[in-house]
Motif scaffolding. Sequence first.
Motif, PDB file in Angstrom:
ATOM      1  N   ARG A  86      27.399 -28.612  -7.890  1.00 38.56           N
ATOM      2  CA  ARG A  86      27.648 -27.426  -8.145  1.00 38.56           C
ATOM      3  C   ARG A  86      29.542 -27.724  -8.506  1.00 38.56           C
ATOM      4  O   ARG A  86      30.136 -28.083  -7.488  1.00 38.56           O
ATOM      5  N   ILE A  87      29.971 -26.895  -9.382  1.00 36.70           N
ATOM      6  CA  ILE A  87      31.325 -26.403 -10.001  1.00 36.70           C
ATOM      7  C   ILE A  87      31.343 -25.251  -9.487  1.00 36.70           C
ATOM      8  O   ILE A  87      31.090 -24.581  -8.938  1.00 36.70           O
ATOM      9  N   LEU A  88      32.178 -24.933  -8.511  1.00 38.84           N
ATOM     10  CA  LEU A  88      33.253 -24.257  -7.402  1.00 38.84           C
ATOM     11  C   LEU A  88      33.814 -23.230  -8.629  1.00 38.84           C
ATOM     12  O   LEU A  88      35.111 -23.614  -8.987  1.00 38.84           O
ATOM     13  N   LYS A  89      33.805 -21.929  -8.465  1.00 34.86           N
ATOM     14  CA  LYS A  89      34.569 -21.648  -9.052  1.00 34.86           C
ATOM     15  C   LYS A  89      35.305 -19.971  -8.575  1.00 34.86           C
ATOM     16  O   LYS A  89      36.741 -19.772  -9.226  1.00 34.86           O
ATOM     17  N   ARG A  90      34.279 -19.092  -7.738  1.00 40.62           N
ATOM     18  CA  ARG A  90      34.625 -17.534  -7.190  1.00 40.62           C
ATOM     19  C   ARG A  90      36.194 -18.704  -5.954  1.00 40.62           C
ATOM     20  O   ARG A  90      35.963 -19.281  -5.421  1.00 40.62           O
ATOM     21  N   TYR A 101      32.965 -32.172   0.718  1.00 42.45           N
ATOM     22  CA  TYR A 101      33.404 -33.711  -0.634  1.00 42.45           C
ATOM     23  C   TYR A 101      33.858 -33.288  -1.773  1.00 42.45           C
ATOM     24  O   TYR A 101      32.360 -32.147  -2.787  1.00 42.45           O
ATOM     25  N   ILE A 102      34.514 -32.934  -2.555  1.00 39.62           N
ATOM     26  CA  ILE A 102      34.530 -32.427  -3.895  1.00 39.62           C
ATOM     27  C   ILE A 102      35.319 -33.737  -4.537  1.00 39.62           C
ATOM     28  O   ILE A 102      35.858 -34.698  -4.448  1.00 39.62           O
ATOM     29  N   GLU A 115      40.754 -37.891 -11.858  1.00 40.61           N
ATOM     30  CA  GLU A 115      39.795 -36.861 -10.864  1.00 40.61           C
ATOM     31  C   GLU A 115      40.186 -37.387  -9.713  1.00 40.61           C
ATOM     32  O   GLU A 115      40.234 -39.027  -9.497  1.00 40.61           O
ATOM     33  N   ILE A 116      40.057 -36.874  -9.236  1.00 43.45           N
ATOM     34  CA  ILE A 116      40.859 -36.791  -7.336  1.00 43.45           C
ATOM     35  C   ILE A 116      39.239 -36.669  -6.749  1.00 43.45           C
ATOM     36  O   ILE A 116      38.922 -35.272  -6.815  1.00 43.45           O
ATOM     37  N   ARG A 148      33.984 -29.110  -8.131  1.00 39.10           N
ATOM     38  CA  ARG A 148      32.955 -29.411  -7.429  1.00 39.10           C
ATOM     39  C   ARG A 148      32.501 -30.006  -7.062  1.00 39.10           C
ATOM     40  O   ARG A 148      34.103 -31.303  -6.312  1.00 39.10           O
ATOM     41  N   LEU A 149      31.519 -29.735  -6.101  1.00 36.52           N
ATOM     42  CA  LEU A 149      31.031 -30.583  -5.175  1.00 36.52           C
ATOM     43  C   LEU A 149      30.743 -32.208  -5.732  1.00 36.52           C
ATOM     44  O   LEU A 149      30.540 -31.819  -6.800  1.00 36.52           O
TER      45      LEU A 149
END
Length: 153
Positions: A86-90, A101-102, A115-116, A148-149
């Motif tokens: 999932r994308i992390l936004k908030r 891990y992201i 991409e890192i 994102r995760l």
Amino acid sequence: MKKSEILDTVRELALPVCESCGVELWDVEYVKEGGEWFLRLYIDKDDGINITDCEAVSLMMDPILDEADPIDGSYCFEVSSAGAERILKRPSDFEKFIGSYICIKLYQAKDGRKEIFGDLAAYDDGAVTVSENGKETTFEKGQYAQVRLAIKF
């Protein structure tokens, strides 16, 4: 109604439904794909989402959306799990997943990479710190397009 207003309205309508179904509303998305509009609710819960959870939210939301009618025109309505990547936004998303891990997607390459991958070490007002092989790097909000995760193989 503007897209942001649609998202806010749907979020307000969906929050009590998700709560009553025992799930968390992760995100609301209204996008055009292949010439069709899609309204998607992404849901989550600690022990994972299953098809029954999605169905319950969908069945409760259908008449609410019909009555509120926040979208002009036709669209496809979907309810889905937020997903393993999932994308992390908030800020609360980042705080919840510190140590996870992201993948951070950069606008401009750093050391030849856009991409890192690494562990989410910290989050501070939009700045994301990634720990990669013991080395921490902080990226400011304007440097990255998405966080994102990720699944480590």
